[in-house]
Structures are given as C-alpha cells and as structure tokens.
Design a protein around this motif. Structure first.
Motif, PDB file in Angstrom:
ATOM      1  N   VAL A  63      39.691  35.875  47.052  1.00 22.90           N
ATOM      2  CA  VAL A  63      40.480  35.015  46.452  1.00 22.90           C
ATOM      3  C   VAL A  63      41.898  35.039  47.707  1.00 22.90           C
ATOM      4  O   VAL A  63      42.349  36.046  48.102  1.00 22.90           O
ATOM      5  N   ALA A  64      42.110  33.924  48.054  1.00 16.67           N
ATOM      6  CA  ALA A  64      43.047  33.662  49.198  1.00 16.67           C
ATOM      7  C   ALA A  64      44.015  32.331  49.129  1.00 16.67           C
ATOM      8  O   ALA A  64      43.819  31.583  48.059  1.00 16.67           O
ATOM      9  N   ALA A  65      45.035  32.049  49.908  1.00 12.65           N
ATOM     10  CA  ALA A  65      46.020  31.146  49.628  1.00 12.65           C
ATOM     11  C   ALA A  65      45.219  29.822  49.693  1.00 12.65           C
ATOM     12  O   ALA A  65      45.709  28.982  49.223  1.00 12.65           O
ATOM     13  N   ASP A  66      44.203  29.519  50.736  1.00 14.76           N
ATOM     14  CA  ASP A  66      43.640  28.317  50.680  1.00 14.76           C
ATOM     15  C   ASP A  66      42.013  28.834  51.082  1.00 14.76           C
ATOM     16  O   ASP A  66      41.610  29.865  51.473  1.00 14.76           O
ATOM     17  N   ARG A  67      41.117  27.810  51.116  1.00 13.12           N
ATOM     18  CA  ARG A  67      39.558  28.242  51.371  1.00 13.12           C
ATOM     19  C   ARG A  67      39.349  28.411  52.726  1.00 13.12           C
ATOM     20  O   ARG A  67      38.397  29.465  52.923  1.00 13.12           O
ATOM     21  N   TYR A  68      40.366  28.068  53.747  1.00 12.46           N
ATOM     22  CA  TYR A  68      40.132  28.577  55.163  1.00 12.46           C
ATOM     23  C   TYR A  68      40.238  30.001  55.108  1.00 12.46           C
ATOM     24  O   TYR A  68      39.350  30.636  55.840  1.00 12.46           O
ATOM     25  N   ASP A  69      41.362  30.358  54.464  1.00 14.22           N
ATOM     26  CA  ASP A  69      41.716  32.051  54.617  1.00 14.22           C
ATOM     27  C   ASP A  69      40.592  32.767  53.679  1.00 14.22           C
ATOM     28  O   ASP A  69      39.956  33.964  54.381  1.00 14.22           O
ATOM     29  N   ALA A  70      40.195  32.341  52.599  1.00 15.18           N
ATOM     30  CA  ALA A  70      39.091  32.888  51.925  1.00 15.18           C
ATOM     31  C   ALA A  70      37.791  32.893  52.626  1.00 15.18           C
ATOM     32  O   ALA A  70      37.154  33.980  52.508  1.00 15.18           O
TER      33      ALA A  70
END
Length: 794
Positions: free
Chosen positions: A113-120
């Motif tokens: 789980v991250a701030a957005d899909r790119y980070d995830a």
C-alpha cells in the motif's frame, strides 16, 4: 411523455450516459485513496522460502507491506469454497496471500500500500521473494497421469468425480444400448482454454469510518461480496455496504466472491484507517483472475438407421486450474446441458475434474454449455455423415416434440433441481433457421460450407431475487433490486416491467441495481437469470403497490377497487375517465402526515379532511407510503433454446476462415425488449466467434502463460463479425408470472459447434478440436482427417 410497455423495442436508457463518458466505473472513484499493488508469483509451482522487503522500505510514499504472516487469523484463512458438492471430494481454495506454496503464475504473495500506484509498483519491484521451484502440472494429460501433484493431499490431482446415468425406456444402461445398437461411433473432442476479457478488469475501493465499512467493487454479486467481507472481517452485516458502480463487463469472471483483493483491500482500509483502492491491470487479469472452457470429451454413441440415438456414453476430463472456488458448476452444466433439444434412448455421463498449475477455472459466459453443445452437435454431424443423411434430418429425428413438454431428462441440474424442460418447439425452430440461412438452397463448392448447431440453455436459476418499488409524491416510480448490471440493459428492461405493471410512462421510472444500501438481499447476475428472477420479483412488488394504490384511490373516488384501472399515471374508474385521481396524489394519501412540506403533501395532513375519524391514520397491518417489496424464488430453472447456422469460406492458400453469414433463431419465452435480446445475441455471437477462431490460452511446459497480453491473445474486431440475422420464437415459460426465460448467454453457446460444422463442410476434413486457427486448418489439410475410431484415454 410516452408509455413504453413490456414487449416493445425500447432504446436502452443507460446508453447515452455510458457511451458519452458519463459512466462512473471503479477507477473513477476514490481519486485521493491510497493505492494497493501486489507481488505475484512468477512460478507455476514453488515453495515460498523467504520474503525480503528491506529494499522496498525506503520507497517514497510507501505506507505498508503485508505478507500472509501479517494477516489476522480469520483474514488469513483459505477463501471460501462457494458451492460445495458431494462429488467435490477434494475442493481446494487459495489463501488471500500465498502461505507456503504458490500453485500458478500470478498468485498473490505480497500486498503493498502506497500513496499512489506508481510508488506501490516501485516497492513491489524491490521486494525479493525466494522460491524453491517445483515441477508444475500443465494440461489434462499430465494431470491425469498423477505423477506430479498440484496439491500434496489430493491423490491423482482429482478434485471431483461424478457419474449421472439415465437408462432407456427398456431399462438398459447407455453402455449396453451403445453396444447393441445397429451402428456405433467413438471419437474424441477437445475444447481449449480461453477467458472472457471484459473491457474493465476487476477492482476494489474501500473506506472505513471507524464503525461502518463501505466497499465499491467491480463485481457481479455485490450482496454476496458484502456477506463474504462481513464474515471474514468479523463485522455485523449492517455495518458493511457494498456497491457495484458501473461495471465494464463481467461475463462470469466477476462472479467469484470474494476475490483475495476484495478481502485484503477492505481489511487494509480498516487497519490503516485510510481509503484504499486497487484496480487490476491487463496482465494481472490474464494471470490472476479466471479462465474456462478446457475439456476433453470421449464419446461413444449408438444409433439406428434413421440416426436416432439409442445410447450415448460421454466421459469428460475437465481442467479446473489450481483451485475450485466456484465448485464444479462448469462440468455439471456441460454434462447436463450436453443433451440439448434431444432425447437419447439412454445416456451416461462421467466427468473428472483435475487440478493443474494454471489459473483457476470459474464460469465464463456460457458456463460449460459451449463445450457440451460442441460435443453433442459434432456427434449429430458424425451420425449424419456416417449414414449419408442431411444433418438437419438427423437432428429432427432426435428432437423432443412440442407435445412432450414439460420434459424430464432424468438428471440433476446445476441448481440441485431436476432437469425438466419447461417449454419449447424445436421442430418449428429448425424450420425457421433453415429458412433464415437458406439451408435447402445452399450451393456447395470447395472452400465454402454451411453449418448448424442447436442448444438448450438452463436459465433463471434460484434461489431467489427481490425487488422494491416505491411511488413518491411526484408520481415517480423508484425500482431497486440487489442484482447487479454489467451492460445488459437492466435499467431499461426492469423499467419496462414496472411501467407495464403500474400503468405509468416509462420516463417516470428509475432503476437502481447492485447497491446494498438500496436492497440488501440478492444472489447475483449470472446464468441468464436477471429477467427471470429479478424481473419477476419486480413485477410481484409492482402488483403489491398497484393493489394498494387501487385501494387508496377507491376510498378517495368512492368506488370499488375492482372498477378502477391505472393508465398514464392516473387512476380512474373504468368507463368514466373524468372520475380520476393522479397516482402522485395516491402516493401522498398513502402517507398520513403531521407536517406539510409542499402543496401536494398538505393533502395528507391531519386537518385536510381526508382521514376517517373512525379508524387510525395507518390501519392495522398496513404501513405508510406507496411502496412494496417482494421476492421471486423459482421452483427450478427455465430452459431457453436456440439454433444457429453459419456459412463460411476458407482460403485455399492461407487457410484463413471467414464467416460470411450468421443466423440465429432464439426462444427466451416472452420478450421484454426484443432489441435488448438481439443485442445480447449479437454480443454473444461475437464472443463465440472469438472462441471458435481466435482465443486460446497458451501455456508452456513450465506453466507460463505465453500470450498474456492483447498483442498475443487474439480477439475478433468488428471486421471479423458478419451481419447477424435473427428471428424469435416465443414459447412462454409456465413456471413464472411473466412467462420469460433468460437470454444473456444464448449467443455464445453453440458458435464453436456451428463453425466446426461449417468448416468441416467446406473442407471435407473432420474438425474435432476448437478453436481452429489458419495454422490448425493448414495442418489438418497436410495430414488429412483422422479416421473415426475409439480413442485411447490420455
């Protein structure tokens, strides 16, 4: 305003919104939500030895990383086996995140789980999973050998084994009937694995306010997802809401509940106290959702000089993939629907469902019927060829006659109920399809052939659906049902039912589906059941409302309710149109008020003079408002039917196959909206052509899906789909108030059988395996057709 009622070709009301970008799909929601992504297994079969997340911990925007060990006990359990069956002796389901072993490429191992899909996704790329590869089991032949096991505790990879047998009128079994028949044939028929590929993949969005959980899911079964999420997360059912927004196609793949993501995303939202969303990318859909179709059929048939089937013995091997979350519905449907419109003298069917290290198998539009129809219709063609008879003549010799309905096939269907056909007229349907395609005048020449296929489709399975109908003080009708929509035209068809039942203009009817806030009890959209089960529930609810409206209006008009009717939103005395009251006013009078909110509601307040001083404002046993709720629970399935025919041309050099003409005659009982039924048929035929000529899942020996993208997985464009000619035959079902049967899967079911029949006619080569590509046809031309001899088991 216009009144459009049951049976009229009303333009779909949802289309302007959906076709102009005004739809609200899963990924349109939660723009500020955290994003989830998954590390998925690159191996078809392996032990998970270690998960090292250390390199991912410094990724900007990272919020959390979860493996199976991080899940609480009830969340980390294997997912439910949704449809148990006595024959499913070794049912197995996956863990939400892999525990010790992965059993197909794409199985989820880690959730990020991250701030957005790119980070995830960046974090997922840095997580190192140590695997100990194990030998995978790929394909039915390898699974049947049992030398390697998908599940260590499942002997021979056999998840289920079932035999059903119906003796002939003389009491003999099918094998004895085949052995003693004047003529016998034995052969093998194969259907390869495919998948539905909806335009929108799966997706889940969840938010938790500390007490209540709201989940949005691109699903076909919102109420079932609600129950699964509540049970798994330990929440009281009233504290969970599940909403299916606009869903961009389902076709069966979104019927599974819950998917791992439908548990993990809500659980993480509760754990973190943040909104979380996951939307599936296309490769994920290929390798981690569900496939279908792969089966092998060994057929032995005995018949007389007229082509009448005296005995039919079919043995089926069914590839179930790595897990069985939806039970053995697909091979049950294949084995029972294989009979189609025919009455064999004796029938025996045996199937074995085998595990392989491939993506799990769950129903895909048609749900086992395309395989069964391919088996039966190829059998009919082989009998005709053997006897030198017209293919339609052999079919006609085996039909159930109109006067024989209801017809009991003597088997148990997928709903656990008897396989009893409710109505139909197969000889008339054959006459219609021959006329539509020009069968008797067709001119054969090399490379040009004609084919035909017949089918019966069990529709409207239970256990129930419900409907709620409310008429408000503005005269509008609000309809809700728990069943979900994925583009079938429910908003239009259900509005037509309500408008017809209540005598109101369709423009004043609104429909909501798939929202547990509006209707909490439902089963789901699958098995061509929406019109039959939800449609009848809505009709019954409307009739409750209508009866109450007539009762209230009768008091206001000082008339007998039996003398009243509703038309164009007005309740009036039959024969005296001036003695009338608007339905909107009836809705006001149905709700005694203390306070007036507008000029209309003032008519229902305590000093309006409308209430009788001799009885309470709300009578005993009554309730305020002009609304009603009802449920429809069918005693057993209805059985729609149809016949398709096609003309194909094959290129002498490239072996390309072109469908030149395609014709359909279909019987789904009374038609609610002929235009919607035709749309369902056309879309189904397109999918069927894809399954017959293009679509297949190609696994290598290592269990890798080598064509997991739209660059490699072929689907037909509009240029590959011919103009589809349709005709309708209506034999109303006696089993439900509306007399309807389902139509959603009809278009796809017989297409492989029809095209195989036509290609065989064009080429003079036996077609026993589908799909058939130009390369396949070329190879058949090179080596010629195999003789029709008893095959050896794999």
């Amino acid at each position: 305003m216009t009144t459009k009622l049951f049976g009229e070709p009303v333009q779909r009301r949802e289309d302007p919104r959906l076709l102009t970008g005004q739809g609200r799909y899963l990924d349109d929601l939660g723009p500020d939500a955290l994003a989830a992504a998954f590390v998925r297994s690159p191996h078809a079969h392996a032990r998970v030895r270690d998960v090292d997340v250390s390199a991912a911990l410094d990724v900007p925007g990272l919020v959390a990383i979860y493996t199976w060990e991080d899940l609480p006990e009830r969340v980390g359990r294997p997912l439910p086996l949704l449809i148990p069956h006595p024959a499913l002796t070794h049912g197995r389901t996956a863990y939400p995140l892999a525990r010790d072993v992965v059993r197909h490429v794409g199985e989820p191992v880690v959730m990020v789980v991250a701030a957005d899909r790119y980070d995830a996704e960046d974090a997922c790329a840095l997580i190192e999973v140590a695997y100990e590869p194990l030998k995978p089991v790929v394909g039915l032949a390898e699974a049947a050998q049992g030398a390697q096991l998908v599940h260590e505790d499942v002997p021979g990879n056999v998840g289920a084994h079932l035999v059903q047998e119906v003796p002939g009128a003389d009491g003999r079994g099918a094998r004895e009937a085949v052995a003693s028949a004047p003529h016998t044939l034995a052969f093998r028929l194969d259907i390869e694995r495919s998948a539905s590929m909806p335009l929108e993949g799966r997706g889940v969005y969840a938010r938790w306010d500390g007490r209540d959980l709201r989940v949005y899911s691109s699903t076909q079964t919102s109420t079932s997802v609600r129950m699964a999420v509540a049970a798994t997360l330990g929440l009281p059912l009233p504290q969970v809401e599940v909403i299916a927004p606009d869903v961009g196609g389902g076709f069966g793949v979104k019927i599974v509940h819950p998917w791992p993501e439908e548990i993990l995303v809500p659980w993480a939202a509760m754990t973190l106290g943040r909104e979380i969303k996951w939307t599936e990318d296309r490769r994920e859909h290929f390798i981690s959702s569900a496939h279908e179709r792969a089966q092998i059929h060994h057929v032995r048939v005995g018949f007389d000089d007229d082509g009448r089937v005296l005995g039919l013995d079919v043995t089926i091997r069914h590839d179930h993939g790595a897990y069985t979350p939806y039970g053995i519905i697909v091979p049950i449907v294949t084995s029972t629907q294989l009979l189609g419109p025919y009455k064999p003298g004796a029938y025996r069917v045996e199937f074995t469902a085998l595990y392989t290290n491939t993506v799990q198998v769950t129903p895909y539009r048609g749900a086992g019927r395309p395989q069964g129809v391919f088996c039966m219709e190829r059998t009919m063609d082989k009998i005709a060829h053997y006897l030198g008879k017209d293919r339609t003549e052999v079919r006609a010799a085996n039909f159930i006659r109109p006067e024989e309905f209801p017809y009991d096939q003597g088997m148990t269907f997928q709903d656990g109920r008897p396989l009893i056909y409710d109505s139909g007229n197969y000889p008339e349907m054959l006459r219609m399809i021959k006329e539509l395609i020009g069968w008797d005048s067709f001119e054969r020449r090399p490379g040009r052939g004609i084919g035909i296929g017949c089918y019966v489709e069990g529709t409207g399975v239970g256990p129930y659906e419900g409907g709620h109908v409310q008429i408000t003080s503005d005269g509008r009708v609000h309809v809700s049902t728990g069943l979900t929509s994925q583009g079938q035209g429910h908003e239009t068809a259900f509005a037509q039912i309500a408008a017809s039942e209540l005598g109101v203009p369709i423009e004043r009817v609104s429909v909501v589906t798939g929202d547990t806030r509006r209707f909490g009890y439902a089963v789901g959209t699958f098995a061509s059941r929406a019109a039959v089960v939800s449609g009848n529930a809505i009709a019954l609810a409307c009739r409750k409302v209508r009866d109450k409206a007539l009762r209230i209006a009768a008091e206001a008009l000082e008339a007998d309710p039996a003398d009243l009717e509703i038309a164009d939103g007005m309740v009036h005395v039959v024969g005296a149109p001036s003695a009338a009251i608007p339905l909107s006013t009836v809705a006001v009078l149905a709700n005694p008020l203390r306070y007036a909110f507008d000029e209309e509601t003032a008519k229902a307040t305590q000093f309006s003079g409308t209430a009788s001083p001799d009885r309470p404002p709300v009578a005993e046993g009554d309730e305020p408002g002009l609304e009603g709720r009802d449920f429809y629970s069918p005693i057993r399935s209805t059985f729609a039917s149809g016949m398709h025919a096609a003309i194909v041309e094959t290129d002498p050099d490239t072996a390309e196959i072109k469908v030149v003409r395609y014709a359909v005659v279909h019987d789904c009982g009374r038609l609610i909206n002929p235009m919607i039924v035709e749309g369902q048929i056309h879309g189904g035929v397109a999918q069927g052509i894809g399954g017959a000529l293009y679509e297949r899942m190609e696994y290598d020996v290592h269990g890798q899906l080598v064509n997991a993208s739209f660059m490699d997985f072929l689907m037909p464009y509009a240029t590959e789909i011919p103009r589809i000619e349709t005709a309708h035959l209506e034999t109303p079902s006696p089993l439900n108030p509306l007399g309807v049967k389902g139509a959603g899967e009809a278009g796809v079911i017989p297409v492989s059988a029809v095209i195989a029949s036509a290609v065989e006619d064009a080429e003079g080569i036996e077609i026993d395996r589908m799909p058939i590509s130009p390369s396949d046809l070329y190879e058949l031309r090179v080596r010629g057709s195999a003789p029709c001899v008893p095959p050896e088991p794999d």
